[in-house]
Design a protein around this motif. Structure first.
Motif, PDB file in Angstrom:
ATOM      1  N   LEU A  52       5.527  46.305  64.755  1.00 45.97           N
ATOM      2  CA  LEU A  52       5.864  45.874  63.497  1.00 45.97           C
ATOM      3  C   LEU A  52       5.383  44.925  62.303  1.00 45.97           C
ATOM      4  N   LEU A  53       4.890  45.065  61.211  1.00 46.51           N
ATOM      5  CA  LEU A  53       4.149  44.265  60.610  1.00 46.51           C
ATOM      6  C   LEU A  53       4.712  43.563  59.302  1.00 46.51           C
ATOM      7  N   LEU A  54       4.546  41.937  59.683  1.00 46.50           N
ATOM      8  CA  LEU A  54       5.542  41.481  58.577  1.00 46.50           C
ATOM      9  C   LEU A  54       4.767  40.256  58.076  1.00 46.50           C
ATOM     10  N   HIS A  55       4.684  41.292  56.479  1.00 47.92           N
ATOM     11  CA  HIS A  55       3.940  40.084  55.592  1.00 47.92           C
ATOM     12  C   HIS A  55       4.846  39.024  55.457  1.00 47.92           C
ATOM     13  N   GLY A  56       3.727  37.956  53.861  1.00 46.27           N
ATOM     14  CA  GLY A  56       4.578  36.862  53.200  1.00 46.27           C
ATOM     15  C   GLY A  56       4.611  36.929  52.485  1.00 46.27           C
ATOM     16  N   TRP A  60       2.791  41.931  49.891  1.00 43.93           N
ATOM     17  CA  TRP A  60       3.779  42.106  50.342  1.00 43.93           C
ATOM     18  C   TRP A  60       2.817  43.799  51.339  1.00 43.93           C
ATOM     19  N   SER A  61       3.798  44.955  52.072  1.00 46.73           N
ATOM     20  CA  SER A  61       3.084  45.986  52.611  1.00 46.73           C
ATOM     21  C   SER A  61       1.862  46.273  52.318  1.00 46.73           C
ATOM     22  N   TYR A  62       0.931  45.895  51.058  1.00 46.70           N
ATOM     23  CA  TYR A  62      -0.169  46.273  50.534  1.00 46.70           C
ATOM     24  C   TYR A  62      -1.279  45.145  50.976  1.00 46.70           C
ATOM     25  N   ALA A  63      -0.860  43.857  52.248  1.00 46.71           N
ATOM     26  CA  ALA A  63      -1.718  43.939  52.345  1.00 46.71           C
ATOM     27  C   ALA A  63      -2.486  44.287  53.579  1.00 46.71           C
ATOM     28  N   TRP A  64      -1.608  44.874  54.626  1.00 43.80           N
ATOM     29  CA  TRP A  64      -1.763  45.528  55.630  1.00 43.80           C
ATOM     30  C   TRP A  64      -2.937  46.741  55.089  1.00 43.80           C
ATOM     31  N   VAL A  75      -1.587  53.036  67.597  1.00 41.33           N
ATOM     32  CA  VAL A  75       0.101  52.465  67.584  1.00 41.33           C
ATOM     33  C   VAL A  75       0.574  53.324  66.376  1.00 41.33           C
ATOM     34  N   ARG A  76       2.133  53.216  66.402  1.00 43.36           N
ATOM     35  CA  ARG A  76       2.344  53.432  65.234  1.00 43.36           C
ATOM     36  C   ARG A  76       2.712  52.663  64.745  1.00 43.36           C
ATOM     37  N   CYS A  77       2.788  52.066  63.456  1.00 44.68           N
ATOM     38  CA  CYS A  77       2.928  51.175  62.165  1.00 44.68           C
ATOM     39  C   CYS A  77       3.904  51.105  61.735  1.00 44.68           C
ATOM     40  N   LEU A  78       4.097  50.338  61.473  1.00 43.11           N
ATOM     41  CA  LEU A  78       5.737  50.492  60.595  1.00 43.11           C
ATOM     42  C   LEU A  78       5.615  48.663  59.600  1.00 43.11           C
ATOM     43  N   ALA A  79       5.392  48.945  58.507  1.00 44.81           N
ATOM     44  CA  ALA A  79       5.328  47.570  58.183  1.00 44.81           C
ATOM     45  C   ALA A  79       6.044  47.648  56.716  1.00 44.81           C
ATOM     46  N   PRO A  80       7.024  47.087  56.682  1.00 44.11           N
ATOM     47  CA  PRO A  80       8.152  46.520  55.388  1.00 44.11           C
ATOM     48  C   PRO A  80       8.286  45.760  54.507  1.00 44.11           C
ATOM     49  N   ASP A  81       8.582  46.024  53.132  1.00 49.06           N
ATOM     50  CA  ASP A  81       8.223  45.384  52.088  1.00 49.06           C
ATOM     51  C   ASP A  81       9.877  44.149  52.486  1.00 49.06           C
ATOM     52  N   LEU A  82       9.532  43.287  52.932  1.00 46.82           N
ATOM     53  CA  LEU A  82      10.470  42.172  52.950  1.00 46.82           C
ATOM     54  C   LEU A  82      11.584  42.247  51.741  1.00 46.82           C
ATOM     55  N   PRO A  83      13.284  42.381  52.128  1.00 47.12           N
ATOM     56  CA  PRO A  83      14.145  42.468  50.662  1.00 47.12           C
ATOM     57  C   PRO A  83      13.892  41.233  50.106  1.00 47.12           C
ATOM     58  N   GLY A  84      13.551  41.923  48.375  1.00 48.14           N
ATOM     59  CA  GLY A  84      13.027  41.381  46.813  1.00 48.14           C
ATOM     60  C   GLY A  84      11.956  41.022  46.653  1.00 48.14           C
ATOM     61  N   LEU A  85      10.766  41.701  48.302  1.00 52.90           N
ATOM     62  CA  LEU A  85       9.648  41.575  47.543  1.00 52.90           C
ATOM     63  C   LEU A  85       9.171  42.992  47.565  1.00 52.90           C
ATOM     64  N   GLY A  86       7.977  43.414  47.399  1.00 57.32           N
ATOM     65  CA  GLY A  86       6.826  44.984  46.992  1.00 57.32           C
ATOM     66  C   GLY A  86       7.515  45.703  45.944  1.00 57.32           C
ATOM     67  N   ALA A 211      -3.108  45.782  41.809  1.00 62.54           N
ATOM     68  CA  ALA A 211      -2.171  46.013  43.090  1.00 62.54           C
ATOM     69  C   ALA A 211      -1.158  45.394  43.290  1.00 62.54           C
ATOM     70  N   SER A 212      -1.368  44.265  43.731  1.00 64.58           N
ATOM     71  CA  SER A 212      -1.121  43.075  44.797  1.00 64.58           C
ATOM     72  C   SER A 212      -0.092  42.819  43.555  1.00 64.58           C
ATOM     73  N   LEU A 213      -0.299  42.858  42.912  1.00 68.01           N
ATOM     74  CA  LEU A 213       0.626  42.009  41.439  1.00 68.01           C
ATOM     75  C   LEU A 213       1.594  42.687  41.401  1.00 68.01           C
ATOM     76  N   LEU A 214       1.732  44.199  41.078  1.00 66.48           N
ATOM     77  CA  LEU A 214       1.999  45.317  40.143  1.00 66.48           C
ATOM     78  C   LEU A 214       3.941  44.985  40.858  1.00 66.48           C
ATOM     79  N   PRO A 215       4.470  44.836  41.622  1.00 67.23           N
ATOM     80  CA  PRO A 215       5.963  44.716  41.905  1.00 67.23           C
ATOM     81  C   PRO A 215       6.169  43.725  41.284  1.00 67.23           C
ATOM     82  N   TYR A 216       5.167  42.579  40.897  1.00 67.07           N
ATOM     83  CA  TYR A 216       6.125  41.774  40.254  1.00 67.07           C
ATOM     84  C   TYR A 216       5.502  41.206  38.536  1.00 67.07           C
ATOM     85  N   ALA A 217       5.545  42.561  37.558  1.00 69.34           N
ATOM     86  CA  ALA A 217       4.937  42.171  36.711  1.00 69.34           C
ATOM     87  C   ALA A 217       6.715  41.582  35.673  1.00 69.34           C
TER      88      ALA A 217
END
Length: 319
Positions: A52-56, A60-64, A75-86, A211-217
């Motif tokens: 489980l990959l938890l960003h800051g 958001w998950s784009y960082a991974w 391994v099986r990678c599960l990378a969520p976008d924390l609520p309100g982000l990404g 791309a990193s900024l798109l979810p916050y446009a």
């Protein structure tokens, strides 16, 4: 242990729509999933033991995107976008920091229930990969769920009270402590823009930065970014720190776990003072210091870091 799942609220805002063609290096939509109870977006790629990959914040998950191709064959990678982000929905903002922390942990519970139920992942043997805000959330969640987490991967983050002598950078203090500054940061999207430049030693390509900024446009999609900063504890007495402590009378279930620490040594936020506290608390940790990497160590040291994490997960020793 009961799971406190979260029902959608009428004032929740839908996640932003971002075309895959604008996300260079990001896994294709076949790997995009959503948690039924919360709408939370996550990536699911690879096979094997769950990681489980938890960003800051404000990432958001784009960082991974650089690590996933290295890790997912093993391994099986599960990378969520924390609520309100990404690409996750924008929930209504809780009235105080304690409620905001609790809501984030409840969302992790809902994700875990979905993955172990609907997706039939195992309920034990998980690895947490934690960066920035993903550190305190991951540690608090692991303490909430004893026996689930088997390994920790720590990347430029915090999991305890600030060590003696630490000073929060002044620009974070301004956003945290002064409402007009926070409002300006929200209006201009200044914090994500500055973080993507100051947080790396080697500048991102323009397409990756966009791309990193798109979810916050949209202004309405940035509120959580500012609220995370506003939630940084003010003092050692802040109630939020208690989430990072084991229950009274119990020793930490995490103290003896295998730990990998990958640290960008040119991080202006999580300085070597914080790294020293990690190594003091986890003397068994395998530590790699990346001299030419900043806060976003997964960007600056992507190739080397990916190999080191892979070797750690596979039980290989590489110095």
């Amino acid at each position: 242990m009961a799971v406190n799942t979260i029902a959608s609220r009428p004032d929740d805002r839908p996640p932003p729509t971002v075309p895959h063609r604008l996300l260079p290096g990001y896994p294709d939509p076949a790997h995009w999933w959503h948690v039924p109870a919360t709408g939370q977006h996550y990536l699911d790629t690879g096979t094997g033991d769950p990681v489980l990959l938890l960003h800051g914040n404000p990432s958001w998950s784009y960082a991974w995107r650089h690590l996933l191709p290295v890790l997912s064959p093993h391994v099986r990678c599960l990378a969520p976008d924390l609520p309100g982000l990404g690409l996750s929905p924008r929930p209504a903002v809780a009235p105080n920091a304690a409620d905001r922390y609790a809501a984030q942990l409840d969302h992790l519970d809902a994700l875990f229930a979905h993955l172990t139920g609907d997706r039939q992942l195992p309920a034990q043997g998980w690895t947490l990969v934690m960066h920035d805000w993903g550190g305190p959330l991951g540690i608090a969640w692991a303490l909430r769920r004893p026996g689930v987490v088997a390994r920790l991967v720590v990347l430029n983050t915090i999991g305890f009270r600030w060590p003696p002598g630490y000073r929060l950078p002044v620009y974070l203090k301004w956003i945290r402590d002064f409402a007009p500054v926070a409002a300006l940061a929200h209006l201009t999207n200044a914090f994500p823009r500055a973080a993507l430049r100051a947080g790396v030693v080697h500048p991102l390509r323009a397409a990756e930065r966009r791309a990193s900024l798109l979810p916050y446009a949209r202004r309405s999609d940035r509120r959580t970014v500012v609220e995370y900063v506003r939630s940084i504890p003010h003092s050692d007495d802040d109630p939020a720190w208690r989430l990072l402590e084991p229950p009274d009378g119990h020793s930490s279930s995490l103290a003896a776990l295998p730990v990998f620490i990958g640290w960008g040594m040119r991080d202006p936020v999580f300085t070597p003072l914080v790294l020293d506290e990690w190594t003091r608390r986890f003397p068994q940790a395998r530590v790699h210091r990346y001299a030419d990497a900043g806060h976003f160590v997964m960007e600056d040291a992507a190739d080397e870091l990916g190999r080191h994490i892979r070797d750690f997960l596979l039980g290989r020793v590489r110095r």
